[in-house]
Design an enzyme around this catalytic site. Structure first.
Site, PDB file in Angstrom:
ATOM      1  N   ASP A 297      36.298  43.423  39.019  1.00  0.00           N
ATOM      2  CA  ASP A 297      35.876  42.050  39.333  1.00  0.00           C
ATOM      3  C   ASP A 297      34.358  41.935  39.234  1.00  0.00           C
ATOM      4  O   ASP A 297      33.693  41.483  40.165  1.00  0.00           O
ATOM      5  CB  ASP A 297      36.363  41.669  40.743  1.00  0.00           C
ATOM      6  CG  ASP A 297      36.246  40.167  41.013  1.00  0.00           C
ATOM      7  OD1 ASP A 297      36.080  39.404  40.048  1.00  0.00           O
ATOM      8  OD2 ASP A 297      36.312  39.768  42.184  1.00  0.00           O
TER       9      ASP A 297
ATOM     10  N   ALA B 276      40.840  38.226  51.555  1.00  0.00           N
ATOM     11  CA  ALA B 276      40.174  38.657  52.783  1.00  0.00           C
ATOM     12  C   ALA B 276      39.222  37.603  53.323  1.00  0.00           C
ATOM     13  O   ALA B 276      38.780  36.710  52.598  1.00  0.00           O
ATOM     14  CB  ALA B 276      39.405  39.946  52.519  1.00  0.00           C
TER      15      ALA B 276
ATOM     16  N   GLY C 115      38.005  34.833  50.441  1.00  0.00           N
ATOM     17  CA  GLY C 115      38.467  35.077  49.072  1.00  0.00           C
ATOM     18  C   GLY C 115      39.963  34.826  49.008  1.00  0.00           C
ATOM     19  O   GLY C 115      40.521  34.165  49.865  1.00  0.00           O
ATOM     20  N   ALA C 116      40.608  35.372  47.962  1.00  0.00           N
ATOM     21  CA  ALA C 116      42.057  35.218  47.856  1.00  0.00           C
ATOM     22  C   ALA C 116      42.749  36.145  48.854  1.00  0.00           C
ATOM     23  O   ALA C 116      43.853  35.894  49.294  1.00  0.00           O
ATOM     24  CB  ALA C 116      42.511  35.527  46.442  1.00  0.00           C
TER      25      ALA C 116
ATOM     26  N   LYS D 299      34.945  42.903  56.665  1.00  0.00           N
ATOM     27  CA  LYS D 299      35.867  42.353  55.675  1.00  0.00           C
ATOM     28  C   LYS D 299      37.283  42.594  56.151  1.00  0.00           C
ATOM     29  O   LYS D 299      37.730  43.732  56.248  1.00  0.00           O
ATOM     30  CB  LYS D 299      35.637  43.023  54.314  1.00  0.00           C
ATOM     31  CG  LYS D 299      36.580  42.515  53.238  1.00  0.00           C
ATOM     32  CD  LYS D 299      36.215  43.045  51.873  1.00  0.00           C
ATOM     33  CE  LYS D 299      37.160  42.489  50.816  1.00  0.00           C
ATOM     34  NZ  LYS D 299      36.801  42.909  49.464  1.00  0.00           N
TER      35      LYS D 299
ATOM     36  N   ASP E 277      32.827  33.778  54.302  1.00  0.00           N
ATOM     37  CA  ASP E 277      33.502  33.538  53.037  1.00  0.00           C
ATOM     38  C   ASP E 277      34.996  33.839  53.145  1.00  0.00           C
ATOM     39  O   ASP E 277      35.421  34.649  53.964  1.00  0.00           O
ATOM     40  CB  ASP E 277      32.870  34.463  51.974  1.00  0.00           C
ATOM     41  CG  ASP E 277      33.200  33.988  50.578  1.00  0.00           C
ATOM     42  OD1 ASP E 277      33.672  32.837  50.448  1.00  0.00           O
ATOM     43  OD2 ASP E 277      32.994  34.749  49.618  1.00  0.00           O
TER      44      ASP E 277
ATOM     45  N   ILE F 272      35.508  37.220  55.296  1.00  0.00           N
ATOM     46  CA  ILE F 272      34.272  37.975  55.472  1.00  0.00           C
ATOM     47  C   ILE F 272      33.477  37.389  56.639  1.00  0.00           C
ATOM     48  O   ILE F 272      33.270  36.174  56.704  1.00  0.00           O
ATOM     49  CB  ILE F 272      33.390  37.903  54.205  1.00  0.00           C
ATOM     50  CG1 ILE F 272      34.225  38.081  52.940  1.00  0.00           C
ATOM     51  CG2 ILE F 272      32.235  38.900  54.292  1.00  0.00           C
ATOM     52  CD1 ILE F 272      34.539  39.465  52.525  1.00  0.00           C
TER      53      ILE F 272
END
Lengths: 196, 323
Positions: free
Chosen positions: A113, A12, A9-10, A23, A7, A14
């Site tokens: 979050d 990091a 994210g904005a 991470k 994955d 993963i």
């Protein structure tokens, strides 16, 4: 051992490596390198610290196995993201969601979050993950926003049915000042902000 | 249809005339303080003294007769109450004397709509940065939602405030930008992002404390590097969160090259695209009010001459019927 990319994210990336999750906070080329290093380092440290503190406060979170400059290694929780199974949970599991948040707020923390993507069901336990935006924060506003973000995300992606009532019951069970949070939650909902 | 829009939320008094396809005219007369920042009473006095002649010039330049105007729109808020009242009074007067409809426009939304109109972007994450405002917005189910915003002052006011401390007169932002181009040493200043919100007052106080210790160009450089990185980070988070790939940059501070360059770099790394209208449509202008008023009116929104100003008018309280 092979790393698989899971994955982005904005902030990091993963990866999964066997029974570990890595991470890694990646550099942002738009900011000054010195500033970039500092931000990534302090946030990595803070995330690790708050994850551990949440665990101490009795919230199921992944165990941290290692922390390097910009990378945290977590144990892999082999379960389902709540996002994918939300409508099939039992009342006591919905309650657990609220109990986790209540414990967190009682410990003087907010998650920042809360979504059904950041919760994992393993056997009969609901784990809370991704403390990347978590803060040491005792403001009623922040607690209200914390809950509001979760309820918004549930309403946007799932059928809430009776789950929200159970979540609130769970929150009541573990957080003595729940009335203040709920009052502020209603005010925030009227403002129509912090939408998911 | 031809619409005349009056903008006067703060220092710039501006009138624009538009139709559906283009801007027919666009005249501005900014208030320039003799010293210090914007004084609300002086600004509103300036607007009152000049509004009739600016309206007159805009109509003449559009090469139309006053009777050809079909709609009056004005900046209803957010802004300084005294300035808003002058503009609202002029708009009501025109609506009554020409016997044409009136529409009150949210100033933040006007920035977004003129940006969409002039750049052709469809559904962007918006970074709106001006003197008084700093917000990250995105369209979702009939509203422009505020995803993040300043917890204290707007970025423009933050820059102006520091500029005044080093004896640069208003507006200070562009002068700080010039100074920053000569700086290259990063001084550590507080970087404050809380979830999706951000704050500038601590950063500016900390910068002011450095004035007698460090070169001005390095402090200016560090303010820009720190504050703009905060804005870029929150914009990126909104993009990731909403799975959008367009960014619209608007508001007066959007003229800053370093901020633009940071957002461009971030956009490139995410396969997104940055859109920015021409300078005349970035800062407060009457054309954006006229254009948005026209869009609102055509979507069935009608106000009466009893309409009041809204100094704290939030963009997320407006139902967007025209998208």
């Amino acid at each position: 051992m092979k790393k698989t990319y899971i994955d982005q994210g904005a902030e990091a990336q993963i990866y999964q490596q066997g029974n570990k999750i890595l991470k890694k906070r990646v550099p942002k080329t738009y900011r000054h390198p010195e500033l970039d290093h500092k931000i990534r380092k302090t946030r990595t440290k803070k995330e690790a610290k708050i994850t551990s503190e949440a665990r101490k406060a009795g919230i199921p979170t992944p165990i941290i196995l290692d922390i390097k400059k910009y990378t945290i290694t977590f144990e892999y929780i082999n379960g389902e993201k709540l996002k994918n199974i939300y409508n099939n949970l039992t009342p006591s599991q919905y309650r657990q969601i609220g109990e986790n948040i209540g414990k967190l707020h009682k410990a003087g923390l907010v998650h920042g979050d809360l979504t059904t993507s950041n919760m994992i069901k393993h056997k009969n336990t609901i784990y809370l993950i991704d403390f990347g935006l978590a803060e040491y924060d005792k403001h009623i506003e922040s607690r209200g926003v914390d809950l509001h973000i979760l309820l918004q995300s549930i309403k946007a992606t799932h059928k809430p049915n009776n789950s929200i009532k159970q979540i609130k019951n769970g929150y009541k069970n573990t957080f003595p000042k729940h009335k203040k949070t709920f009052k502020r939650l209603n005010e925030i909902q009227k403002r129509g902000r912090y939408t998911q | 249809m031809k619409a005349l829009g009056i903008e006067g939320t703060a220092w710039n008094l501006s009138v624009g005339v538009v139709n559906e396809n283009k801007v027919l005219s666009h005249i501005s007369k900014p208030y320039q303080p003799n010293s210090g920042g914007i004084h609300p009473r002086e600004a509103s006095q300036h607007h009152a003294d000049n509004i009739a002649s600016v309206i007159d010039k805009a109509i003449k330049k559009a090469e139309i007769k006053p009777t050809e105007i079909d709609l009056i729109s004005f900046s209803q808020g957010p802004g300084m109450g005294q300035c808003l009242r002058v503009v609202a009074t002029a708009a009501r007067t025109l609506s009554l004397s020409l016997d044409i409809p009136i529409v009150g426009v949210n100033h933040c939304i006007a920035h977004i709509e003129v940006g969409r109109w002039k750049t052709g972007c469809e559904d962007p994450v918006v970074l709106y940065v001006s003197g008084a405002n700093s917000q990250v917005l995105g369209y979702r189910s009939n509203r422009y939602r505020v995803f993040g915003e300043t917890l204290d002052i707007g970025i423009g006011n933050a820059l102006d405030k520091f500029a005044r401390k080093i004896d640069l007169n208003h507006p200070g932002g562009p002068k700080i930008e010039k100074l920053a181009e000569k700086g290259n040493k990063l001084i550590e200043l507080p970087y404050i992002v809380k979830g999706m919100d951000f704050s500038f007052s601590g950063l500016i106080t900390s910068a002011e404390n450095q004035i007698n210790k460090k070169p001005k160009q390095d402090i200016s450089y560090s303010i820009q590097e720190t504050a703009f990185a905060m804005l870029t980070e929150v914009t990126e988070r909104a993009l990731a969160h909403l799975s959008k790939n367009e960014i619209l940059l608007c508001g007066g501070v959007a003229n800053n090259k370093r901020l633009t360059n940071m957002l461009e770099t971030m956009a490139e790394n995410r396969d997104a695209r940055l859109y920015k209208p021409k300078p005349e449509f970035l800062s407060d202008n009457g054309a954006m009010i006229a254009h948005t008023g026209l869009k609102m009116y055509k979507s069935g929104i009608k106000h009466t001459t009893n309409i009041n100003i809204k100094p704290n008018y939030r963009p997320d309280t407006v139902e967007v019927r025209w998208r």
